[in-house]
Design an enzyme around this catalytic site. Structure first.
Site, mmCIF file in Angstrom:
data_model
loop_
_atom_site.group_PDB
_atom_site.id
_atom_site.type_symbol
_atom_site.label_atom_id
_atom_site.label_comp_id
_atom_site.label_asym_id
_atom_site.label_seq_id
_atom_site.Cartn_x
_atom_site.Cartn_y
_atom_site.Cartn_z
ATOM 1 N N HIS A 42 -5.373 13.104 -16.961
ATOM 2 C CA HIS A 42 -5.784 12.754 -15.635
ATOM 3 C C HIS A 42 -4.552 13.887 -14.929
ATOM 4 C CE1 HIS A 42 -8.070 10.882 -12.242
ATOM 5 N NE2 HIS A 42 -7.386 12.264 -11.997
ATOM 6 N N THR A 50 -13.932 16.401 -14.985
ATOM 7 C CA THR A 50 -12.745 15.946 -14.343
ATOM 8 C C THR A 50 -12.626 15.366 -13.623
ATOM 9 O OG1 THR A 50 -13.539 18.058 -13.131
ATOM 10 C CG2 THR A 50 -11.652 18.124 -15.706
ATOM 11 N N ARG A 91 -14.950 12.027 -12.357
ATOM 12 C CA ARG A 91 -14.537 10.441 -13.109
ATOM 13 C C ARG A 91 -14.336 9.564 -14.219
ATOM 14 N NH1 ARG A 91 -10.268 10.984 -9.536
ATOM 15 N NH2 ARG A 91 -10.283 9.796 -8.190
ATOM 16 N N GLU A 149 -8.720 4.382 -17.651
ATOM 17 C CA GLU A 149 -7.414 4.975 -18.116
ATOM 18 C C GLU A 149 -6.118 4.034 -17.067
ATOM 19 O OE1 GLU A 149 -8.695 8.667 -16.333
ATOM 20 O OE2 GLU A 149 -6.880 8.431 -14.656
ATOM 21 N N ILE A 184 -14.837 21.103 -5.610
ATOM 22 C CA ILE A 184 -14.090 21.754 -6.863
ATOM 23 C C ILE A 184 -15.446 22.371 -7.895
ATOM 24 C CG2 ILE A 184 -13.189 20.350 -8.548
ATOM 25 C CD1 ILE A 184 -12.322 18.706 -6.703
HETATM 26 C C1 DGY Z 1 -8.262 13.014 -7.679
HETATM 27 O O1 DGY Z 1 -6.966 13.680 -5.752
HETATM 28 O O2 DGY Z 1 -8.934 12.499 -6.633
HETATM 29 C C2 DGY Z 1 -6.943 13.595 -8.444
HETATM 30 O O3 DGY Z 1 -8.007 12.771 -9.756
HETATM 31 C C3 DGY Z 1 -6.074 13.127 -8.695
HETATM 32 O O4 DGY Z 1 -5.616 14.378 -8.366
#
Ligand code: DGY
Length: 323
Positions: free
Chosen positions: A289, A240, A242, A271, A159
């Protein structure tokens, strides 16, 4: 041979549920209510596979059974810090996740947050919807230019790299990386990126910081008051990854004191409960999320769990075994 008994803990996309029901003796969660620790303990005694997701807190209490019928937790999601590794290992459970298929969409949401907070898009939309927009003027909602700035990326897995691709090749940003292991120089070269040794080095250098590291104990409050103090004045933090990676109390203080420019958050400590002090920060963009929330990705995540299940029950090593 009897089909394996499989429990799905939340609603999944229709196409995936249909295939699951066709291939397994599957119990679906049609009311989509989260399971509690007692439900998990019960499931461990009755199902061959349990398919949880990121909202399931599978701590020691949920795994506190003498022995389990369940042999695999096929997690729907890439992050698995919600599953207690020691307790799951203690029961001999195999745990799999769903990498790759959500990288592009999660990076899209990180870029969305970055652009929104820099260009004050949330503030602008709130103003317009409230009927408070009085028209164009040179000093109205002036934000921060993104193109050509420096983006620091903490965690340079799939990512993080997808984020670097967007930022570098789309917005001409310089990329600085902090990662627990050395990144292949060829990968860095793809983004003309520089790897630095410490989070502090990265924070000192970056106009924007985007978090793409795993959650869990090791990264709990990685971004704390001390590290926030290393961010450049006016810099922005994007999370994005945790919620637990950022100390929200320290973040609220840093934003409140004008120490940083603002933040974009897709994940939160505790959350779906949101610290009310966050709601009061105007220079904060918050999403519920949504990183992987596209039809294509959510289906692909489900099918990836199915790949892992068929590997496991047909005697092959699951492609996404995490332990
Ligand atoms: C994950 O996959 O860990 C995300 O936070 C939810 O898609």
């Amino acid at each position: 041979m009897a089909r394996p008994r499989v429990l799905v803990t939340r609603r999944w996309p229709e196409a995936v549920e249909a295939r699951l029901a066709a291939e397994y003796d599957a119990v679906l969660n049609t009311c989509d209510t989260p399971l509690g620790p007692a439900d998990f303990r019960d499931a461990l005694g009755r199902f061959d596979a349990v398919l949880p997701t990121v909202t399931d807190k599978i701590g020691p209490e949920a795994l506190d059974v003498p022995r389990a019928q369940t042999r695999i937790l096929g997690n729907y999601g890439v992050g698995y810090s919600h599953i207690d590794e020691a307790a799951a290992r203690g029961l001999g459970l195999t745990v799999t996740n769903t990498p790759d298929v959500l990288s592009q969409c999660t990076a899209d949401i990180a870029m969305t947050l970055l652009l929104m907070v820099a260009r004050r898009a949330g503030e602008g939309e709130r103003e317009l919807r409230a009927g408070e927009w009085t028209g164009w003027r040179p000093t109205h909602l002036v934000g921060t230019k993104v193109s050509g700035k420096t983006l620091g990326i903490i965690g340079f897995g799939r990512i993080g790299r997808a984020m670097a691709r967007r930022a570098h090749h789309g917005f001409g940003m310089q990329i600085v990386v902090h990662n627990r292991s050395a990144v292949d120089p060829q990968v860095l070269a793809e983004f003309d990126a520089t790897q630095v040794d410490t989070a502090e080095d990265l924070l000192n250098l970056s106009d924007f910081v985007s978090l793409h590291c795993p959650g869990g104990g090791a990264n709990q409050h990685l971004i704390n008051a001390d590290r926030l103090a290393h961010m450049r004045p006016g810099a922005f933090l994007i999370n994005t990854a945790r919620g637990e990676v950022v100390d929200e109390t320290a973040l609220i203080a840093a934003i409140g004191a004008g120490q940083i420019g603002g933040a974009g958050l897709d994940v939160f400590e505790g959350e779906p409960n949101i610290n009310p002090a966050l709601l009061a920060c105007d220079n904060l963009v918050m999403l519920p999320h949504l990183g992987s929330a596209t039809r294509e990705t959510r289906e692909a995540m489900g099918f990836r769990v199915l790949d892992n299940l068929s590997d496991f029950f047909e005697g092959r090593p699951p492609r996404d075994r995490v332990f």
